[in-house]
Design a protein around this motif. Sequence first.
Motif, PDB file in Angstrom:
ATOM      1  N   GLU A 266       0.779  -1.205  -0.012  1.00  0.00           N
ATOM      2  CA  GLU A 266      -0.082  -0.038  -0.021  1.00  0.00           C
ATOM      3  C   GLU A 266       0.943   1.304   0.044  1.00  0.00           C
ATOM      4  OE1 GLU A 266      -2.598  -0.748   3.434  1.00  0.00           O
ATOM      5  OE2 GLU A 266      -4.289  -0.802   2.150  1.00  0.00           O
ATOM      6  N   PHE A 267       0.535   2.097  -1.005  1.00  0.00           N
ATOM      7  CA  PHE A 267       1.428   3.335  -1.132  1.00  0.00           C
ATOM      8  C   PHE A 267       0.646   4.451  -1.978  1.00  0.00           C
ATOM      9  CE2 PHE A 267       4.186   5.704  -3.998  1.00  0.00           C
ATOM     10  CZ  PHE A 267       4.807   6.219  -3.152  1.00  0.00           C
ATOM     11  N   VAL A 268       0.810   5.648  -1.559  1.00  0.00           N
ATOM     12  CA  VAL A 268       0.252   6.669  -2.411  1.00  0.00           C
ATOM     13  C   VAL A 268       1.439   7.814  -2.472  1.00  0.00           C
ATOM     14  CG1 VAL A 268      -2.144   6.426  -1.445  1.00  0.00           C
ATOM     15  CG2 VAL A 268      -0.538   8.051  -0.529  1.00  0.00           C
ATOM     16  N   HIS A 269       1.232   8.351  -3.802  1.00  0.00           N
ATOM     17  CA  HIS A 269       2.305   9.484  -4.501  1.00  0.00           C
ATOM     18  C   HIS A 269       1.882  10.755  -3.646  1.00  0.00           C
ATOM     19  CE1 HIS A 269       4.925   7.486  -7.273  1.00  0.00           C
ATOM     20  NE2 HIS A 269       3.854   6.747  -7.684  1.00  0.00           N
TER      21      HIS A 269
ATOM     22  N   ILE B  43       9.005   8.779   5.341  1.00  0.00           N
ATOM     23  CA  ILE B  43       7.981   8.661   4.411  1.00  0.00           C
ATOM     24  C   ILE B  43       9.039   8.394   3.000  1.00  0.00           C
ATOM     25  CG2 ILE B  43       5.775   9.626   4.944  1.00  0.00           C
ATOM     26  CD1 ILE B  43       6.468  11.897   2.861  1.00  0.00           C
ATOM     27  N   CYS B  44       8.513   7.473   2.035  1.00  0.00           N
ATOM     28  CA  CYS B  44       9.288   7.369   0.727  1.00  0.00           C
ATOM     29  C   CYS B  44       8.293   8.118  -0.372  1.00  0.00           C
ATOM     30  CB  CYS B  44       9.761   6.097   0.509  1.00  0.00           C
ATOM     31  SG  CYS B  44       8.040   4.987   0.272  1.00  0.00           S
ATOM     32  N   THR B  45       8.908   8.911  -1.240  1.00  0.00           N
ATOM     33  CA  THR B  45       8.325   9.600  -2.347  1.00  0.00           C
ATOM     34  C   THR B  45       8.859   9.134  -3.731  1.00  0.00           C
ATOM     35  OG1 THR B  45       9.278  11.717  -2.173  1.00  0.00           O
ATOM     36  CG2 THR B  45       7.428  11.329  -0.691  1.00  0.00           C
ATOM     37  N   ASN B  46       8.369   9.503  -4.775  1.00  0.00           N
ATOM     38  CA  ASN B  46       8.887   9.664  -6.259  1.00  0.00           C
ATOM     39  C   ASN B  46       8.435  10.849  -6.482  1.00  0.00           C
ATOM     40  OD1 ASN B  46      10.527   7.628  -7.986  1.00  0.00           O
ATOM     41  ND2 ASN B  46       9.310   8.650  -9.548  1.00  0.00           N
ATOM     42  N   ASP B  47       9.320  11.896  -6.824  1.00  0.00           N
ATOM     43  CA  ASP B  47       9.187  13.359  -7.344  1.00  0.00           C
ATOM     44  C   ASP B  47       8.662  13.068  -8.875  1.00  0.00           C
ATOM     45  OD1 ASP B  47       9.320  15.879  -7.522  1.00  0.00           O
ATOM     46  OD2 ASP B  47      11.266  16.375  -7.135  1.00  0.00           O
TER      47      ASP B  47
ATOM     48  N   SER C 274       7.064   6.575 -18.102  1.00  0.00           N
ATOM     49  CA  SER C 274       8.434   6.461 -18.052  1.00  0.00           C
ATOM     50  C   SER C 274       8.761   7.020 -19.554  1.00  0.00           C
ATOM     51  CB  SER C 274       8.714   5.076 -17.810  1.00  0.00           C
ATOM     52  OG  SER C 274       8.500   4.023 -18.661  1.00  0.00           O
ATOM     53  N   GLU C 275       8.188   6.607 -20.455  1.00  0.00           N
ATOM     54  CA  GLU C 275       8.459   6.866 -21.840  1.00  0.00           C
ATOM     55  C   GLU C 275       8.318   8.528 -22.136  1.00  0.00           C
ATOM     56  OE1 GLU C 275       4.261   4.884 -22.279  1.00  0.00           O
ATOM     57  OE2 GLU C 275       6.152   4.587 -20.988  1.00  0.00           O
ATOM     58  N   HIS C 276       7.827   9.266 -21.243  1.00  0.00           N
ATOM     59  CA  HIS C 276       7.506  10.701 -21.589  1.00  0.00           C
ATOM     60  C   HIS C 276       8.879  11.361 -21.012  1.00  0.00           C
ATOM     61  CE1 HIS C 276       2.884  10.696 -21.435  1.00  0.00           C
ATOM     62  NE2 HIS C 276       3.471  10.163 -22.627  1.00  0.00           N
ATOM     63  N   ALA C 277       9.849  10.793 -20.472  1.00  0.00           N
ATOM     64  CA  ALA C 277      11.324  11.546 -20.083  1.00  0.00           C
ATOM     65  C   ALA C 277      11.871  12.309 -20.938  1.00  0.00           C
ATOM     66  CB  ALA C 277      12.318  10.393 -19.494  1.00  0.00           C
ATOM     67  N   ALA C 278      11.891  11.793 -22.248  1.00  0.00           N
ATOM     68  CA  ALA C 278      12.406  12.462 -23.227  1.00  0.00           C
ATOM     69  C   ALA C 278      11.677  13.887 -23.838  1.00  0.00           C
ATOM     70  CB  ALA C 278      12.892  11.819 -24.443  1.00  0.00           C
ATOM     71  N   ALA C 279      10.263  13.680 -23.632  1.00  0.00           N
ATOM     72  CA  ALA C 279       9.515  14.953 -23.977  1.00  0.00           C
ATOM     73  C   ALA C 279       9.541  16.013 -22.791  1.00  0.00           C
ATOM     74  CB  ALA C 279       7.939  14.385 -24.146  1.00  0.00           C
ATOM     75  N   HIS C 280       9.729  15.400 -21.597  1.00  0.00           N
ATOM     76  CA  HIS C 280       9.850  16.055 -20.402  1.00  0.00           C
ATOM     77  C   HIS C 280      11.348  17.071 -20.521  1.00  0.00           C
ATOM     78  CE1 HIS C 280      11.069  17.335 -16.140  1.00  0.00           C
ATOM     79  NE2 HIS C 280       9.511  17.681 -16.213  1.00  0.00           N
ATOM     80  N   ASP C 281      12.212  16.349 -21.161  1.00  0.00           N
ATOM     81  CA  ASP C 281      13.397  17.092 -21.428  1.00  0.00           C
ATOM     82  C   ASP C 281      13.432  18.212 -22.167  1.00  0.00           C
ATOM     83  OD1 ASP C 281      16.207  17.198 -20.613  1.00  0.00           O
ATOM     84  OD2 ASP C 281      17.014  15.979 -22.382  1.00  0.00           O
TER      85      ASP C 281
ATOM     86  N   PHE D  94       5.413   8.428 -12.621  1.00  0.00           N
ATOM     87  CA  PHE D  94       4.460   7.873 -11.833  1.00  0.00           C
ATOM     88  C   PHE D  94       4.758   6.189 -11.631  1.00  0.00           C
ATOM     89  CE2 PHE D  94       0.501   6.517  -9.923  1.00  0.00           C
ATOM     90  CZ  PHE D  94      -0.028   7.817  -9.370  1.00  0.00           C
ATOM     91  N   LYS D  95       5.484   6.009 -10.518  1.00  0.00           N
ATOM     92  CA  LYS D  95       5.732   4.592 -10.139  1.00  0.00           C
ATOM     93  C   LYS D  95       4.626   3.633  -9.687  1.00  0.00           C
ATOM     94  CE  LYS D  95      10.732   4.856 -10.277  1.00  0.00           C
ATOM     95  NZ  LYS D  95      11.432   6.099 -10.357  1.00  0.00           N
ATOM     96  N   SER D  96       4.676   2.340  -9.595  1.00  0.00           N
ATOM     97  CA  SER D  96       3.605   1.590  -9.199  1.00  0.00           C
ATOM     98  C   SER D  96       3.966   1.437  -7.732  1.00  0.00           C
ATOM     99  CB  SER D  96       3.470   0.241  -9.632  1.00  0.00           C
ATOM    100  OG  SER D  96       4.587  -0.535  -9.685  1.00  0.00           O
ATOM    101  N   ALA D  97       2.988   0.828  -6.736  1.00  0.00           N
ATOM    102  CA  ALA D  97       3.488   0.716  -5.330  1.00  0.00           C
ATOM    103  C   ALA D  97       4.375  -0.433  -5.237  1.00  0.00           C
ATOM    104  CB  ALA D  97       2.115   0.107  -4.691  1.00  0.00           C
ATOM    105  N   GLU D  98       4.480  -1.319  -6.179  1.00  0.00           N
ATOM    106  CA  GLU D  98       5.202  -2.318  -6.307  1.00  0.00           C
ATOM    107  C   GLU D  98       6.524  -2.015  -6.714  1.00  0.00           C
ATOM    108  OE1 GLU D  98       1.630  -4.168  -6.698  1.00  0.00           O
ATOM    109  OE2 GLU D  98       2.382  -2.663  -7.711  1.00  0.00           O
ATOM    110  N   GLN D  99       7.023  -0.865  -7.435  1.00  0.00           N
ATOM    111  CA  GLN D  99       7.867  -0.444  -7.745  1.00  0.00           C
ATOM    112  C   GLN D  99       8.776   0.447  -6.616  1.00  0.00           C
ATOM    113  OE1 GLN D  99       6.622   1.419 -11.343  1.00  0.00           O
ATOM    114  NE2 GLN D  99       8.351   0.953 -12.233  1.00  0.00           N
ATOM    115  N   MET D 100       7.957   1.096  -5.904  1.00  0.00           N
ATOM    116  CA  MET D 100       8.104   1.753  -4.614  1.00  0.00           C
ATOM    117  C   MET D 100       8.766   0.805  -3.676  1.00  0.00           C
ATOM    118  SD  MET D 100       8.425   4.864  -5.721  1.00  0.00           S
ATOM    119  CE  MET D 100       8.456   5.753  -3.955  1.00  0.00           C
TER     120      MET D 100
END
Length: 521
Positions: free
Chosen positions: A5-8, A205-209, A215-222, A248-254
């Motif tokens: 269980e995790f929320v961003h 707490i742990c977060t992902n900024d 994930s495939e939007h990284a280049a467009a964000h750049d 936006f990572k999943s709870a499993e990834q976090m």
Amino acid sequence: MAAPEFVHLHVHSEYSLLDGACRTKDLAKAAKEAGMPAVALTDHGNLFGAIEFFKNCQAADIKPIIGCEVYLAPGDHREKKTKTGQPHSTHLLLLCKDRTGYENLMKLVSEAHLHGHYYKPRVSKELLREHREGLICTSACLQGEVARAISAGDDALTRETIQSFVDIFGPEDFYLEMADHGLEAQKRVNVELKKLAKEMGLKLICTNDVHYVKSEHAAAHDVLLCIQTSAQINDPNRMRYPSPEFYFKSAEQMAELFADTPEALANTMEIMEKCNLEIELGVNKFPKFDLPKGKTNIEYFTELCQEGARFRYGDKAETEEIQDRLKLEMDVMIGTGFVDYFLITWDFIRYAKQQDIPVGLGRGSAAGSMVAYCLEITDLDPLPYGLYFERFLNPERISPPDIDIDFCYNRRPEVIEYVRQKYGEESVAQIITFGTLGAKMAVRDVARVMGMSYGEADRLAKMIPFDPKMTLERALKENPEFQQAYDEEEQTREVLDYAKTLEGLSRQAGVHAAGVVIADG
């Protein structure tokens, strides 16, 4: 094994202008698809997206947590200077627990923009102390004051900094925040944060900024960062994010990233349980009109309408046709609760005319209202033209009447100032407006960033048919030449693929020329 269980709690939308690339609707959808019960919005230094985010989360049956990553001044936020080597601001995450917290966060953000702007809109610890009620605080990212002290290797300063936040928010509402985007600096800071949490009796707490959803939007964000900084993608010295992990990572990834501190995941759920903000939407908050002594708003409204009818129609004012139409309209306005709305509108239009400020005749469905004509809000008699009042207002569809009013461009500020003086500074504000990356703008911006010549960018932009609602997908379908360029030219395809990802994002904010909110306090 049960899913973690995790929320961003650390998410930046497109309203972190040219920095976040998450649309609020996409955030709510991503949380729903990931099976998360809630998600937070914490844009840099502003609350521009809060209401839109709140609505989109409610529609997706996701709990919205409204917050802000504020900029914290090293001392007094009003002081426009810093010591040599000292940052002009550090980052701090604030989240609203309830209505009081939301009101306090609005006060903090407003004060930061009005009086604390120095490079960024900043708050101070003193200001946080004044408006701490209803807020949860976390130590934020590597740019936070705690992480910077750890990175500097100053243990005494680190503890002093942490204690300053504990003193303001209390140990129950201050959390030490860890993140892991694959950066060595974060790993070193996380080791210290775990030790400090244990020693000082604080929660982790742990977060992902999050700055983009997929994930495939990284280049467009750049590319978006290059638009923000007016840089080209091939510039080796430009600003860039240090890894492609800000999605936006999943709870499993976090859970995998923070396998040694499962309590840090659990504490995001604890924060979610504390945050129960309710915002009342769809309720009109009109200010009370200042009435003559001894009269109710309905009595005064009726009196003005009858006086206006005599002014507009003379002897015909008492005829059945005029009186029946007038009564019908007045009954609807009284029944739908819009009497004060009309009195306020009548008042500032009357003021403008008394000051010889040119006022338009009135446009749109308001021209179908005899009350508007009698109150001199409009200057068109609806009767000779058979105009329907029901198009303007009817009890079957109760929404605020839309009255399009034109004031002289040069003297419009006088009308706004009159309203501000009459209802008070706290009740009147000009509204914000957002410039977005439309299809043509997105193509031109991305082409420049990708090093395409002005002439080539112009050629592509001119292939997009003119229509304010035009999208790149539509343009490709409607213009075969544009589709051919996409199919056959590698650089064009790259530019358009990035532009499609960024299209529609907010580009900059401004003050609307004439949009003004008048509210009840």
